[in-house]
Scaffold this motif. Sequence first.
Motif, short mmCIF file in Angstrom:
data_model
loop_
_atom_site.label_atom_id
_atom_site.label_comp_id
_atom_site.label_asym_id
_atom_site.label_seq_id
_atom_site.Cartn_x
_atom_site.Cartn_y
_atom_site.Cartn_z
N GLN A 52 0.81 -1.22 0.00
CA GLN A 52 0.00 0.00 0.00
C GLN A 52 0.84 1.27 0.00
OE1 GLN A 52 -0.55 -2.43 2.54
NE2 GLN A 52 -2.08 -3.47 1.27
N TYR A 53 2.16 1.13 0.04
CA TYR A 53 3.05 2.29 0.22
C TYR A 53 2.87 3.32 -0.88
CZ TYR A 53 7.24 5.16 0.53
OH TYR A 53 8.10 6.22 0.61
N SER A 54 2.78 2.87 -2.13
CA SER A 54 2.72 3.80 -3.26
C SER A 54 1.47 4.68 -3.24
CB SER A 54 2.79 3.03 -4.58
OG SER A 54 1.71 2.11 -4.68
N THR A 55 0.43 4.20 -2.60
CA THR A 55 -0.79 5.00 -2.50
C THR A 55 -0.86 5.78 -1.19
OG1 THR A 55 -1.99 3.08 -1.62
CG2 THR A 55 -2.10 3.46 -4.00
N LEU A 56 -0.26 5.23 -0.14
CA LEU A 56 -0.29 5.90 1.17
C LEU A 56 0.68 7.07 1.25
CD1 LEU A 56 -0.51 2.80 3.57
CD2 LEU A 56 -2.34 4.41 2.98
N MET A 57 1.80 6.96 0.52
CA MET A 57 2.83 8.00 0.59
C MET A 57 3.27 8.40 -0.81
SD MET A 57 4.40 9.91 2.80
CE MET A 57 4.35 9.08 4.39
N THR A 58 2.60 9.39 -1.37
CA THR A 58 2.94 9.90 -2.69
C THR A 58 3.76 11.19 -2.55
OG1 THR A 58 0.93 11.23 -2.84
CG2 THR A 58 0.81 8.95 -3.62
N ASN A 59 4.34 11.63 -3.68
CA ASN A 59 5.10 12.88 -3.66
C ASN A 59 4.23 14.06 -3.23
OD1 ASN A 59 7.30 11.46 -4.53
ND2 ASN A 59 7.25 12.22 -6.63
N ALA A 60 3.01 14.09 -3.73
CA ALA A 60 2.10 15.18 -3.39
C ALA A 60 1.79 15.20 -1.89
CB ALA A 60 0.80 15.06 -4.19
N LYS A 61 1.57 14.01 -1.31
CA LYS A 61 1.28 13.94 0.11
C LYS A 61 2.49 14.37 0.95
CE LYS A 61 -2.33 10.39 0.05
NZ LYS A 61 -2.72 9.02 0.49
N VAL A 62 3.67 13.95 0.52
CA VAL A 62 4.88 14.33 1.25
C VAL A 62 5.08 15.84 1.22
CG1 VAL A 62 7.40 14.20 1.23
CG2 VAL A 62 6.06 12.13 0.98
N LEU A 63 4.87 16.44 0.06
CA LEU A 63 5.01 17.89 -0.05
C LEU A 63 3.98 18.62 0.81
CD1 LEU A 63 5.69 18.26 -3.88
CD2 LEU A 63 7.33 18.57 -2.02
N ARG A 64 2.76 18.10 0.86
CA ARG A 64 1.74 18.72 1.71
C ARG A 64 2.09 18.58 3.18
NH1 ARG A 64 -2.08 16.50 -2.06
NH2 ARG A 64 -2.44 14.73 -0.66
N ILE A 65 2.56 17.39 3.56
CA ILE A 65 2.95 17.18 4.96
C ILE A 65 4.11 18.09 5.34
CG2 ILE A 65 3.96 15.52 6.57
CD1 ILE A 65 2.42 13.33 5.07
N THR A 66 5.11 18.19 4.46
CA THR A 66 6.27 19.04 4.72
C THR A 66 5.86 20.51 4.85
OG1 THR A 66 7.70 17.52 3.49
CG2 THR A 66 8.54 19.74 3.89
#
Length: 335
Positions: free
Chosen positions: A130-144
């Motif tokens: 599930q990693y590829s859907t749970l942690m995408t580039n867009a999500k990482v940028l939003r979290i950061t």
Amino acid sequence: MEIVANVSGSFVLLGLVEMEMQKYLYFPFFTVIYLFTLMINSIIVLVVLKEKTLHEPMYILIASLVFNGIFGSSSFFPKLIVDLITSSKTISHSECLIQAFCITTFALLEMSTFTVMAYDRYLAICQPLQYSTLMTNAKVLRITATCWVTAFIFVFITILMAWRLSLCGNKINSIYCDNMSFIVLSCLDALVNRIYTAVVTSSYFSITILVTVFSYFRIFIVCLRISKESRQKAIHTLVTHLLNFSIFLMGFLFVFLRYRLEAVNLPLMAHVLLSVTPLVFPPLLNPLIYGIRTHALKMKVVQYLQILNEGPKWPNFQMKLSSKFVKIVKHKEVH
């Protein structure tokens, strides 16, 4: 006690007074550390930005971590280096507030990024399908981005409250300014400031530490089920990461607690050494631990440094630093 206006005047940094006798030893030492820290962190950020193959969540988080290291180092080292060479021991009220803002922001961002990185590794190892859907580039940028905005808001309120304080005295028991310096020098009991600082700091750190410990604990459990060789590499990596995390955490907690331990009469140099730990070691060690130990990033960094070394305009001093860093990179274990 004489009241120092909170809109003018300056503070005496007692740590610089303590270092005066050995300033010609400290000056080159801190200068080399700062330049080396800037170089290795900047190279990793540039490599991640430039190489499209590294546009993945893990590398984005590494770049965010080392960029924060540049931010934290630059809020502390330049003034220290200039003060040592000029024998200056003071800092203005406005400069003190700005430095406290930058250093506190760096600390909160460091904790946030450590936590997100631990959670990212937890998802990658414990939930690989599930990693590829749970942690995408867009999500990482939003979290950061959320981490940066949240830290800025919390710290801005803290510094605004400190700016409004009327201060008695002008001596700070360190080589840099932090929020607690203003609270200690307050003419009145700064109860609201103390409560806000304690609540925000303890809540922020409790959440991040719990998530980090949970993530690494689950990773450790998974490591027990894999092959011996893979387990040894994984555990070695976990121990290294946790060691760096612990160094930063202990140093920052000392900064947070040292003004509350008034009964403990620590020597001034002990205050200096312990308070600079979270500002010196993480920015210096993060590129080595999180950067060049990652195979893909390691190869790109080596290629980038070799290209720079071959350039005709590369300064001799930086070339020597770069060459030494290439040797360090090539001798690190590939994971």
